[in-house]
Structure formats: structure tokens, C-alpha cells
Design an enzyme around this catalytic site. Structure first.
Site, PDB file in Angstrom:
ATOM      1  N   TYR A 147      -0.863  -1.986  -8.975  1.00 14.73           N
ATOM      2  CA  TYR A 147      -0.371  -2.613  -7.624  1.00 14.73           C
ATOM      3  C   TYR A 147      -0.345  -4.139  -7.875  1.00 14.73           C
ATOM      4  CZ  TYR A 147       0.292   1.615  -5.026  1.00 14.73           C
ATOM      5  OH  TYR A 147       0.787   2.929  -4.432  1.00 14.73           O
ATOM      6  N   LYS A 203      -4.911   8.687 -17.806  1.00 15.07           N
ATOM      7  CA  LYS A 203      -4.033   8.849 -18.741  1.00 15.07           C
ATOM      8  C   LYS A 203      -4.632   8.292 -20.180  1.00 15.07           C
ATOM      9  CE  LYS A 203      -0.175  10.502 -19.009  1.00 15.07           C
ATOM     10  NZ  LYS A 203       0.381  11.821 -19.612  1.00 15.07           N
ATOM     11  N   ASP A 236      -1.552  14.076 -15.185  1.00 12.22           N
ATOM     12  CA  ASP A 236      -0.475  15.083 -15.034  1.00 12.22           C
ATOM     13  C   ASP A 236      -0.967  16.361 -14.869  1.00 12.22           C
ATOM     14  OD1 ASP A 236      -1.417  14.923 -17.614  1.00 12.22           O
ATOM     15  OD2 ASP A 236       0.684  14.973 -18.746  1.00 12.22           O
ATOM     16  N   ASP A 260      -2.343   7.333  -5.137  1.00  8.17           N
ATOM     17  CA  ASP A 260      -1.345   7.334  -4.230  1.00  8.17           C
ATOM     18  C   ASP A 260      -0.403   8.446  -4.268  1.00  8.17           C
ATOM     19  OD1 ASP A 260       0.455   6.238  -2.179  1.00  8.17           O
ATOM     20  OD2 ASP A 260       1.782   5.810  -3.705  1.00  8.17           O
ATOM     21  N   ASP A 264      -0.611  12.216  -1.796  1.00  7.06           N
ATOM     22  CA  ASP A 264       0.536  12.843  -0.847  1.00  7.06           C
ATOM     23  C   ASP A 264       0.708  14.018  -1.309  1.00  7.06           C
ATOM     24  OD1 ASP A 264       1.144  10.256   0.436  1.00  7.06           O
ATOM     25  OD2 ASP A 264       3.241  10.740   0.299  1.00  7.06           O
TER      26      ASP A 264
HETATM   27  C1  IPM Z   1      -0.504   4.484   1.049  1.00  2.00           C
HETATM   28  C2  IPM Z   1       1.047   3.848   0.871  1.00  2.00           C
HETATM   29  C3  IPM Z   1       0.768   2.247   0.360  1.00  2.00           C
HETATM   30  C4  IPM Z   1       0.333   2.433  -1.039  1.00  2.00           C
HETATM   31  C5  IPM Z   1       2.082   1.392   0.306  1.00  2.00           C
HETATM   32  C6  IPM Z   1       2.585   1.328   1.640  1.00  2.00           C
HETATM   33  C7  IPM Z   1       1.632   0.007  -0.127  1.00  2.00           C
HETATM   34  O1  IPM Z   1       1.986   4.482   0.401  1.00  2.00           O
HETATM   35  O2  IPM Z   1      -1.189   3.876   1.629  1.00  2.00           O
HETATM   36  O3  IPM Z   1      -0.306   5.586   0.470  1.00  2.00           O
HETATM   37  O4  IPM Z   1       1.081   2.818  -1.925  1.00  2.00           O
HETATM   38  O5  IPM Z   1      -0.714   2.065  -1.188  1.00  2.00           O
HETATM   39 MN    MN Z   2       1.086   6.531  -0.344  1.00  3.34          MN
END
Ligand code: IPM
Ligand code: MN
Ligand code: NAD
Length: 379
Positions: A147, A203, A236, A260, A264
Site C-alpha cells: 500500500y 507467501k 492462498d 484486506d 472481506d
Molecule cells: C479497507 C478498505 C481500504 C483498504 C481502502 C478503501 C483503502 O478496503 O479498509 O478494508 O484497502 O485498506
Molecule cells: Mn477492504
């Protein structure tokens, strides 16, 4: 222990449903301030597109002052539709984004708890028996890695092709400090009758920075945390294991990008992205202060923004983390999480978790939580 001095909270709603859900968080904060007499001072500043439109700057000096003032920031979400974002110069976008905010606060440890709510078990795309025992926390490194790595950018090559570059880079101290947070958390969880195991994700089979990650985590473990069971897992495989048998995890330590993606994925264990909270914490400075940013995991959800139907619970549960981590009011945090569970048990649902129930608006969902808080406070 509840803080003795007043705790300074700053709301930055951001864009899209960030604005809608943070209006509701404000009502919850005010309830704890007024009914439970918690020593909370609350300020608010526009952030993202709303700030650009009002001040011609994404983070004007006044906002930086407020950020500096705050003990904790309650953040909504950012992300606007492309035509709007395109009006903002690229330099300003870099200077005024969420990533810059995280970096400048040095909130390197992002905690993302994943625990299903019993009334929502059927919301998951996974079978109830696979998810009902899940109680895990991602510890995601938040201020380094791909990032932020340099060089980065898009350039035109002499042969006419374009080349996009990002750099995945970690230093051993950046790995060690976030690993320490994970090991300490695992120890605390073991004391609360959880297994207290760390899975460190990388990884190392492909990436040099992943090999350094693994060596650094192992070496810290051997020196200071030999009592905490540690497993290394390739990223993975971790993705697969998260849907195969998520209950095997307790504390999952990841870099910025893997955290990240995997968190999710964890949203489906709980049933909706609209339910997942997070806390981003810095170290403790010389004055004893630890910076904190509380944000739901979801984004600005342009597909539903402006309709008053977003689920406010991720943002509300992020405030529960703030009560626990910054305010030191763990009983109040339990009270708030209990009120959310009770409201869900009685059938209160926004559209994302409706599952045959009538769906409530964003503010009616908050009413249901406030009703449960009132009920619990009366007892
Ligand atoms: C998160 C989001 C952020 C990230 C984006 C909006 C920069 O997806 O906080 O999960 O990737 O960290
Ligand atoms: Mn995210
Ligand atoms: P998103 O999280 O905004 O939405 C993904 C899906 O989940 C959408 O269908 C959305 O309607 C649904 N959803 C998310 N939160 C919800 C809620 N509270 N209630 C009901 N449904 C909800 O992710 P995206 O669509 O990939 O990204 C949209 C924008 O948000 C992008 O600009 C992205 O960069 C940004 N984003 C910001 C953050 C943040 O500020 N922390 C996090 C993720 C994405």
C-alpha cells in the site's frame, strides 16, 4: 477502567453511506455520554468529497488540528464515484486520503474481529455448523507493505507501452511490532478461555518479503512468546481454510494486502460486510497516548448510498471497540454489543440481512439498538 479524564472523539463521516451510518453512531455515542455519563467529548468534521466541496481541500488545516486533538477517530467510509473524484488533483488525493490518515496516526495494528451473531447464522453462505463456533480476530498490518512501498506509479516506456509499478516492502521492525500485538492478544484471549493461537499468514514460498515476515515472526515468538502456539500458513491456503474450517483460527496475523482480502472473506462468516467492525491502533507514545481509528470494514457502497437503507451496525460495533480499547469502558462495550445482539434476536434487520424479515431503514435499525440499550439500562 473507565478513563478519568474526558475522552475526545472525532467523527469523520466521509462519503456515501459513511455519512448515513455515522449519523447513527452519533446517536449511540450521545446515549453513552448522556445516559451512562461517560466522559466523552464529541466533535465532527467533513471528510472526503464533502470536505473537498466545502473547503477545496480533502484535509484542511482545521481538520488536521481536530485529528491531533482527538484521542480516537470514528471514521465512516470514503470512496466517490469516478467523475467526482476525477475533479480532485492526484496530489491532493494522495495528501488527503484514508491511507494518509492511517499513516500519519501510525495506526499500524488493525484488529478485525469475526464472530457470527446467532440470529444471523442463516445469512452466511456457509453452513451453520461450519461457522457457529467461529471467534477469530485478524491482526492486519496497516501502515506499510504494498500500500505504501516505493517506487510506485505508472510510466510510459520508450517502446510506447505503459508500466504500472507497486512495491511490496517490509522492514523487520514493521513486522515485529504488529506480530507483538498479535501474540499479546493471543495471550489475553487464552486467559479468557479461548485457545490463544496465532496463525501468521505470508507467501514465503514466493516472496522475499514474505520470507522475512516468517523469519521475523518466528524469531520474536522464540524470544518472547514461546508459550503461544504459532502456525505459519501460506496466504492462498489460508483463504481456502477460512471457508473450509474457519473455527480452527483464533488470531490471524497478516500483512496489509492479505489482511484486506481475507477479512472481506470473513464477512461471509458473519453474513454481511455491514456487520464488520475494526479498530486501528498505534503504539503508546512517551506521554502514554495511543492513537486510534475506528472504522467499519465496508466502504461507501455507492450502489445503495442515499437511500437510507445501509446497515449501521458495523459502524456502531466499531464504537463498541472504541469503548473497550480507548475509553476503557469494557462493561459499556459489552452492553452495546449485547444490545445489537438483542435487537437482531427480536428480528430487527436492514435489507442486507433481511432474510425474509421486513427490512428497517438505517435509523430505524439504530432505534432498535437504542431501545435495547434503554431496556438494559433500566434493569
Ligand atoms: C479497507 C478498505 C481500504 C483498504 C481502502 C478503501 C483503502 O478496503 O479498509 O478494508 O484497502 O485498506
Ligand atoms: Mn477492504
Ligand atoms: P463496499 O464495502 O462499499 O460495498 C460492497 C458491497 O457491500 C456493496 O454491494 C454494498 O452495498 C454492500 N455493503 C457494504 N456496506 C454495507 C452496509 N453497511 N449495509 C449494507 N450493505 C453494505 O465496497 P466496494 O463497492 O468495493 O467499494 C465502494 C467504494 O468504497 C470504493 O471507492 C472503495 O475504494 C471504497 N472503500 C472504502 C473503504 C473505507 O473507507 N474504509 C473500505 C472499502 C471500500
Amino acid at each position: 477502567m473507565v478513563a478519568e479524564r474526558r475522552v475526545r472523539l472525532l467523527i469523520l463521516p466521509g462519503d456515501g453511506i459513511g455519512i448515513e451510518v455515522m449519523q447513527e453512531v452519533r446517536r449511540i455515542v450521545e446515549w453513552f455520554r448522556d445516559v451512562r455519563s461517560l466522559p466523552l467529548d464529541l466533535h465532527e468534521r467533513p471528510f472526503g468529497m464533502a470536505s473537498w466541496q466545502r473547503y477545496g481541500s480533502l484535509i484542511p488545516d482545521e481538520t488536521w488540528h481536530e485529528i491531533e486533538w482527538a484521542d480516537a477517530i470514528l471514521f465512516g467510509a470514503v470512496g466517490s464515484i469516478d467523475q467526482q473524484t476525477a475533479q480532485i488533483p492526484a496530489e491532493e488525493r494522495k495528501r488527503g486520503g484514508l491511507l494518509r490518515l492511517r499513516k500519519s496516526l501510525d495506526v499500524f495494528a488493525n484488529l478485525r474481529p469475526i464472530r457470527p451473531f446467532p440470529p444471523l447464522l442463516d445469512m452466511s453462505s456457509l453452513k451453520s455448523e461450519v461457522i457457529e463456533a467461529v471467534d477469530l480476530v485478524f491482526v492486519r498490518e496497516l501502515t506499510a507493505g504494498v500500500y505504501f512501498g516505493e517506487p510506485r506509479g505508472v510510466e510510459r516506456l520508450a517502446d510506447g507501452r505503459r508500466r504500472g509499478v507497486n512495491t511490496h516492502v517490509y522492514h523487520s521492525d514493521e513486522i515485529e511490532r504488529v506480530a507483538r500485538v498479535a501474540f499479546e492478544l493471543a495471550r489475553r484471549r487464552r486467559d479468557q478461555d479461548r485457545p490463544g493461537v496465532v496463525h501468521s499468514v505470508d507467501k514465503a514460498n514466493v516472496m522475499e518479503a514474505g520470507r522475512l515476515w516468517r523469519e521475523t515472526v518466528q524469531s520474536l515468538h522464540d524470544r518472547e512468546f514461546a508459550d503461544v502456539p504459532l502456525h505459519h500458513m501460506l496466504a492462498d491456503n489460508c483463504a481456502m481454510q477460512l471457508v473450509r474450517r474457519p473455527a480452527q483460527f483464533d488470531v490471524v496475523l497478516t500483512d496489509n494486502l492479505f489482511g484486506d482480502l481475507l477479512s472481506d472473506c470473513g464477512a461471509m462468516i458473519v453474513g454481511s460486510l455491514g456487520m464488520l467492525a475494526s479498530a486501528s491502533l498505534s503504539g503508546v507514545d512517551a506521554t502514554g497516548r495511543r492513537r486510534a481509528l475506528y472504522e467499519p470494514i465496508h466502504g461507501s457502497a455507492p450502489d445503495i448510498a442515499g437511500r437510507g437503507i445501509a446497515n449501521p451496525l458495523a459502524a456502531i460495533l466499531s464504537f463498541a471497540l472504541c469503548l473497550r480499547e480507548t475509553v476503557g469502558a469494557s462493561r459499556d462495550a459489552d452492553l452495546l454489543e449485547g444490545a445489537v445482539t438483542a435487537a437482531l434476536a427480536k428480528g430487527a434487520r436492514t435489507a442486507d440481512i433481511a432474510m425474509g424479515h421486513d427490512s428497517l431503514t438505517t435509523s430505524a435499525m439504530t432505534d432498535a439498538v437504542l431501545q435495547e440499550l434503554d431496556r438494559a439500562a433500566d434493569v
